[in-house]
Design a protein around this motif. Structure first.
Motif, PDB file in Angstrom:
ATOM      1  N   UNK A 106      -3.921   4.090 -16.008  1.00  0.00           N
ATOM      2  CA  UNK A 106      -4.366   5.155 -14.513  1.00  0.00           C
ATOM      3  C   UNK A 106      -4.923   4.139 -13.260  1.00  0.00           C
ATOM      4  N   UNK A 107      -4.315   3.200 -12.987  1.00  0.00           N
ATOM      5  CA  UNK A 107      -5.005   3.223 -11.306  1.00  0.00           C
ATOM      6  C   UNK A 107      -4.562   3.956 -10.463  1.00  0.00           C
ATOM      7  N   UNK A 108      -4.903   4.129  -9.614  1.00  0.00           N
ATOM      8  CA  UNK A 108      -4.954   5.321  -9.432  1.00  0.00           C
ATOM      9  C   UNK A 108      -5.310   5.236  -7.351  1.00  0.00           C
ATOM     10  N   UNK A 109      -6.279   3.884  -7.040  1.00  0.00           N
ATOM     11  CA  UNK A 109      -6.315   3.640  -5.732  1.00  0.00           C
ATOM     12  C   UNK A 109      -5.817   2.252  -5.591  1.00  0.00           C
ATOM     13  N   UNK A 110      -5.686   2.042  -4.075  1.00  0.00           N
ATOM     14  CA  UNK A 110      -5.053   0.845  -3.479  1.00  0.00           C
ATOM     15  C   UNK A 110      -6.425   0.223  -3.308  1.00  0.00           C
ATOM     16  N   UNK A 111      -7.116  -0.008  -3.797  1.00  0.00           N
ATOM     17  CA  UNK A 111      -7.964  -1.682  -3.390  1.00  0.00           C
ATOM     18  C   UNK A 111      -7.662  -1.919  -5.472  1.00  0.00           C
ATOM     19  N   UNK A 112      -7.052  -0.870  -6.046  1.00  0.00           N
ATOM     20  CA  UNK A 112      -6.597  -1.910  -7.415  1.00  0.00           C
ATOM     21  C   UNK A 112      -5.333  -2.394  -7.612  1.00  0.00           C
ATOM     22  N   UNK A 113      -4.411  -2.266  -6.500  1.00  0.00           N
ATOM     23  CA  UNK A 113      -3.225  -3.241  -6.407  1.00  0.00           C
ATOM     24  C   UNK A 113      -3.206  -4.385  -5.648  1.00  0.00           C
ATOM     25  N   UNK A 114      -2.635  -5.293  -5.695  1.00  0.00           N
ATOM     26  CA  UNK A 114      -2.765  -6.801  -5.217  1.00  0.00           C
ATOM     27  C   UNK A 114      -0.963  -7.265  -4.701  1.00  0.00           C
ATOM     28  N   UNK A 115      -0.332  -6.880  -5.647  1.00  0.00           N
ATOM     29  CA  UNK A 115       1.182  -7.126  -4.597  1.00  0.00           C
ATOM     30  C   UNK A 115       1.404  -5.918  -4.324  1.00  0.00           C
ATOM     31  N   UNK A 116       2.400  -5.676  -3.060  1.00  0.00           N
ATOM     32  CA  UNK A 116       2.935  -4.765  -2.574  1.00  0.00           C
ATOM     33  C   UNK A 116       4.694  -5.558  -1.928  1.00  0.00           C
ATOM     34  N   UNK A 117       5.004  -3.897  -1.652  1.00  0.00           N
ATOM     35  CA  UNK A 117       6.677  -3.773  -1.642  1.00  0.00           C
ATOM     36  C   UNK A 117       6.433  -3.823   0.685  1.00  0.00           C
ATOM     37  N   UNK A 118       7.582  -4.518   0.397  1.00  0.00           N
ATOM     38  CA  UNK A 118       7.541  -4.102   2.278  1.00  0.00           C
ATOM     39  C   UNK A 118       8.228  -2.790   2.675  1.00  0.00           C
ATOM     40  N   UNK A 119       8.170  -1.781   2.081  1.00  0.00           N
ATOM     41  CA  UNK A 119       8.311  -0.344   2.319  1.00  0.00           C
ATOM     42  C   UNK A 119       9.665   0.264   2.789  1.00  0.00           C
TER      43      UNK A 119
END
Length: 126
Positions: A106-119
């Motif tokens: 149930x991770x729904x907040x951006x600050x709970x995520x660490x790795x991101x794609x380029x979009x």
């Protein structure tokens, strides 16, 4: 090194469909929650959908519920976002993301995520 690569964006007319893909590398994909976020010009990044490590729990933003479906294929290290009934207000850059730690739920907040794609850009014309 965790890497996320999105694909599948494009230009579509209102009412149309697109399927986004995000392929991960660098660690055991099946242990981690995956999420999709989007950011429209001049707006903050917002949560779209997430799927937990087992695929047993999914969450959706109210604005996309009933139109978008998230799924994952662990054998291919890939998470998908099927987007149906697209609206002009869905126009944004879509990002996939994954948290630092395993077994999240149930991770729904951006600050709970660490790795991101380029979009990947999604544009819906009216």
């Amino acid at each position: 090194q965790v890497q996320l690569v999105e694909s599948g964006g494009g230009l579509v007319q209102a009412g149309g469909s697109l399927r986004l893909s995000c392929t991960a590398s660098g660690r055991t994909f099946s242990l981690y929650t995956m999420g999709w976020f989007r950011q429209a010009p001049g707006k903050e990044r917002e949560f779209v959908s997430s799927i937990n490590w087992s695929g047993g729990n999914t969450d959706y933003a109210t604005s996309v519920k009933g139109r978008f479906t998230i799924s994952r294929e662990n054998a291919k290290n890939t998470v998908y976002l099927q987007m149906n009934g697209l609206k002009p207000e869905d126009t944004a850059v879509y990002y996939c993301a994954t948290p630092r730690g395993p077994y999240g739920n149930r991770l729904v907040s951006a600050n709970e995520y660490h790795y991101w794609g380029q979009g990947t850009q999604v544009t819906v014309s009216s």
